[in-house]
Design a protein around this motif. Structure first.
Motif, short mmCIF file in Angstrom:
data_model
loop_
_atom_site.label_atom_id
_atom_site.label_comp_id
_atom_site.label_asym_id
_atom_site.label_seq_id
_atom_site.Cartn_x
_atom_site.Cartn_y
_atom_site.Cartn_z
N LYS A 352 -1.78 -0.08 -0.28
CA LYS A 352 -2.49 1.17 -0.02
C LYS A 352 -1.93 2.30 -0.89
CE LYS A 352 -3.82 0.05 4.73
NZ LYS A 352 -3.60 0.34 6.17
N ALA A 353 -0.62 2.29 -1.08
CA ALA A 353 -0.01 3.30 -1.95
C ALA A 353 -0.53 3.16 -3.38
CB ALA A 353 1.51 3.17 -1.93
N MET A 354 -0.64 1.91 -3.85
CA MET A 354 -1.18 1.67 -5.20
C MET A 354 -2.62 2.14 -5.29
SD MET A 354 0.46 -2.15 -5.68
CE MET A 354 -0.56 -2.56 -7.08
N LEU A 355 -3.41 1.86 -4.25
CA LEU A 355 -4.83 2.25 -4.24
C LEU A 355 -4.98 3.76 -4.22
CD1 LEU A 355 -7.80 1.41 -4.08
CD2 LEU A 355 -7.57 1.37 -1.59
N GLU A 356 -4.21 4.43 -3.36
CA GLU A 356 -4.33 5.89 -3.27
C GLU A 356 -3.95 6.55 -4.59
OE1 GLU A 356 -5.64 7.50 -0.96
OE2 GLU A 356 -5.65 6.11 0.73
N TYR A 357 -2.94 6.01 -5.25
CA TYR A 357 -2.53 6.58 -6.54
C TYR A 357 -3.62 6.38 -7.59
CZ TYR A 357 0.03 7.51 -10.81
OH TYR A 357 0.42 8.02 -12.02
N GLN A 358 -4.20 5.18 -7.63
CA GLN A 358 -5.25 4.89 -8.61
C GLN A 358 -6.48 5.76 -8.39
OE1 GLN A 358 -5.94 0.67 -8.37
NE2 GLN A 358 -3.85 0.15 -8.98
N GLU A 359 -6.72 6.14 -7.13
CA GLU A 359 -7.88 6.98 -6.82
C GLU A 359 -7.57 8.47 -6.90
OE1 GLU A 359 -9.33 5.73 -3.05
OE2 GLU A 359 -10.23 3.88 -3.85
N GLY A 360 -6.33 8.81 -7.26
CA GLY A 360 -5.97 10.20 -7.44
C GLY A 360 -5.50 10.92 -6.19
N ASN A 361 -5.29 10.19 -5.10
CA ASN A 361 -4.80 10.80 -3.86
C ASN A 361 -3.27 10.72 -3.85
OD1 ASN A 361 -7.52 11.07 -3.03
ND2 ASN A 361 -7.50 8.97 -2.24
N TYR A 362 -2.64 11.62 -4.58
CA TYR A 362 -1.21 11.51 -4.83
C TYR A 362 -0.37 11.84 -3.59
CZ TYR A 362 -3.18 11.57 -9.49
OH TYR A 362 -3.95 11.29 -10.58
N ASN A 363 -0.85 12.77 -2.76
CA ASN A 363 -0.09 13.09 -1.55
C ASN A 363 -0.06 11.90 -0.59
OD1 ASN A 363 0.51 15.73 -2.36
ND2 ASN A 363 -1.43 16.51 -1.56
#
Length: 671
Positions: A352-363
């Motif tokens: 999920k951390a990898m997915l959020e980062y790839q989608e630009g949700n850095y927080n």
């Protein structure tokens, strides 16, 4: 007593039951790679979920391949029955695909509307409509001159991109994958492995004709074992005959994006791309690898089942795939089973951390990476992910700390560049003031010197100080570096320096080396102070060997220099280390990877400078010609090797004698 005995037996049974339950859930350890490339244990990433051996009332015969489409339907290729079983997203039987055309089906590839089936015996690719399962196309050997010249078309695995181009893994294809268009016409070869030729054959190739070289190239091919494709069109291959960099990620131009030193082993058979651009591979030895999108190892688990069919272990796995629930599905051909694995909470957090980062949700990515570090504080991939999130949120100092903990050079360089840029913006006025002040001081000193002769007075006082032998010998370094040939002459003929000053120079050189290892930028000195005592011992040992070997060889060859001359001259030949290395250490802490040239050039100059001084040291101290000097250097190095081998043998024998005597003494004391 009976009650106590009963309670004791119950406790043992409960403990035994708990052990069996843990082993049943995960009869293996999970590993990850650290910042140094070493494999370390981590939390369980995937737990064994289920085994499937019977589909639609039929026991699997020769399962070959597994594929999961975008709707999570699972396609199991069984060459024993020459059919493809189709399971729904709950692993229940849905339907099967078979045809009178099939002879030995090997694998499948499924798009939104088509099912591609590879028949290795017929050397054909059959294309079926996904809904009706009707045959709509047959692709056989392309009508191309290369195949008419004897190049075989024997497809085993394929991948299809969004344009309908087909990438074919053909048995024995030493030129890599074959690329066909949607009509089956040959376009080009793609993604070949570099030729691996032993060093002896590389030397021999200089004396071979072109025909002989062509034959030699065919002896050592590394043919890809399998392939996969992601949504962006990157092609992934895995090669079982390669240990380092067995998995490759190619763009359309054929450039590999994965590092050459990525973690891997021989016998890796299958590759699959997950929904987070994470890459899975399985080896025939039973090890399952998961990498991130840049080729860094996330998880390694599994193993060989040598006893019985234990859930989670393998006999001979041949194919791997995953679904949208992060279940891992593996074909174990050795036991004729399909094994499935469920991602743990720890793994879900990583994904999920990898997915959020790839989608630009850095927080959100930052929170998830922090959560994973609670499970494993030394999980370097989490530190890198957290550093990426901090960097995107302009928290450069925190990003630098996370990258530094993981020793991730690219990240450290990016974060430091931002920190340096910010510091320069805030302190540019101060820097300009300091520079102007230095210029002003310089002008004032020049003015005072013209009026009062300030420099002459300082030089007179320095002359008094230089009468001290040690200081005079140390100041000779600067005279020596300006005129090294005259310096060697003075060391030899005038005894210009002493053994004490030379010894101090050796100590200073060692000190500078330690400081360089300890305080240089991590971007350029990765090993730091690791094993520093061992390194220092090696340096001292090699220096002593050099002095002794060189003196012995030069004495045999009628050299004029004494061992004292060699000792002193070698010390002064190493003085560039004292001059250049501290400056390099200071400069390195203000550079990023983009400015690495400003670190590498001084180091290269230092090496060349010392080599020049050492060469002329031997030549002038012993009064040799150039040819004699080269021969003496070679003989000295050879003598160093002989002495080192002799000392190693002596140490080994001494250690064995010591162990033998120790055992005898201990036996006597015990009796």
């Amino acid at each position: 007593m009976r009650k106590l005995k009963y309670i004791f037996m119950m406790i043992i049974m409960v403990m035994f039951f708990n052990v069996l339950t843990v082993n049943a859930e995960a009869p293996y350890y999970t590993y990850t790679s650290d910042k140094d490339g070493y494999i370390n244990r981590t939390q369980t990433a995937y737990s064994p979920l289920n085994k499937i051996s019977i589909i639609n009332g039929e026991r699997l015969k020769v399962p070959e391949h597994v594929f999961v489409d975008k709707e999570d339907y699972v396609y199991i290729t069984d060459s024993g029955y020459n059919k493809i079983y189709i399971l729904d997203n709950n692993y229940n039987f849905y339907k099967e695909l078979k045809s009178d055309e099939f002879e030995a089906v090997k694998s499948t590839f499924v798009t939104d509307d088509k099912i591609y089936v590879v028949d290795s015996y017929n050397s054909k690719i059959y294309v079926f409509d996904k809904k009706s399962l009707n045959l709509i196309q047959e692709i056989g050997e392309p009508d191309s001159p290369i195949f008419k010249e004897g190049y075989k078309f024997r497809p085993t695995n394929i991948a299809v991109d969004i344009r309908g181009n087909i990438y074919v893994r053909s048995a024995g294809s030493i030129n890599g994958l074959m690329m066909l268009n949607r009509e089956g016409e040959f376009l080009t070869f793609f993604g070949a492995n570099p030729l691996k030729v032993p060093i002896v054959d590389q030397i021999r190739s200089y004396f071979l004709t072109e025909n002989q070289e062509d034959k030699l190239e065919k002896i050592f091919p590394d043919v890809p074992s399998n392939l996969a494709i992601d949504d962006k069109g990157f092609i992934y291959t895995v090669t079982s005959s390669i240990k380092s960099n067995p998995v490759k990620k190619f763009n359309i131009s054929g450039n590999n994006y994965f590092p050459d030193d990525m973690v891997g082993i021989y016998s890796m058979e299958s590759v699959w791309v997950g929904q987070y651009n994470n890459v899975f591979s399985v080896s025939s030895e039973g090890w399952v690898f998961e990498y991130d999108s840049t080729g860094n190892l996330l998880f390694l688990y599994g193993g060989k089942d040598f006893s019985s069919s234990r859930l989670g272990l393998f006999s001979r796995p041949v194919s791997i795939a995953t679904n949208s629930a992060d279940d891992v599905i593996i074909i174990d051909q050795g036991t004729k089973l399909i094994q499935t694995y469920k991602a743990t909470e720890f793994t879900n957090a990583v994904h999920k951390a990898m997915l959020e980062y790839q989608e630009g949700n850095y927080n959100e990515s930052q929170d998830l990476w922090t959560y994973t570090l609670k499970y494993n504080s030394i999980f370097d991939n989490a530190h890198v992910g957290l550093g990426d999130a901090y960097l995107r949120n302009d928290r450069y100092e925190e990003a630098y700390d996370e990258y530094y903990d993981a020793e991730y050079k690219d990240g450290v360089s990016k974060a430091f560049w931002e920190i340096r840029q910010k510091w320069l913006e805030n302190n540019l006025n101060i820097i300009l003031i300091i520079l102007l002040s230095l210029i002003l001081v310089r002008l004032i000193l020049r003015s005072l010197n013209k009026r009062t002769g300030l420099y002459k007075k300082i030089n007179k006082k320095l002359v008094i100080v230089k009468k001290i032998k040690f200081i005079d010998d140390f100041c000779f370094i600067f005279e020596f570096l300006k005129h090294p040939l005259d310096g060697f002459y003075k060391i030899k003929m005038e005894n210009r320096v002493s053994k004490i000053s030379s010894t101090i120079i050796y100590i200073l050189a060692i000190g500078v080396y330690v400081i360089h290892k300890r305080y240089s930028n991590i971007l350029f000195v990765t090993d730091g102070t690791d094993f520093i005592l061992y390194k220092l011992f090696s340096i001292v040992f090699v220096t002593v060997l050099w002095v002794i070997s060189n003196y012995l060889i030069c004495s045999i060859n009628d050299g004029e220099g004494s061992i004292s001359n060699v000792y002193n001259a070698t010390a002064y030949a190493l003085t560039p280390i004292i001059i250049i290395m501290p400056l390099v250490t200071i400069i390195s802490n203000g550079l990023t990877l983009e400015q690495a040239v400003f670190y590498n050039i001084p180091i290269d100059i230092l090496i060349i400078w010392i080599a020049f001084l050492m060469f002329f040291m031997i030549k002038d101290i012993h009064n040799f010609e150039v040819g004699e000097t080269c021969l003496v250097i070679f003989k000295s190095i050879f003598t160093m090797l002989i002495i080192a081998v002799f000392l190693f043998i002596l140490y080994s024998l001494g250690n064995q004698i010591y162990s033998f005597l120790y055992e005898i003494i201990r036996e006597v004391i015990n009796r």
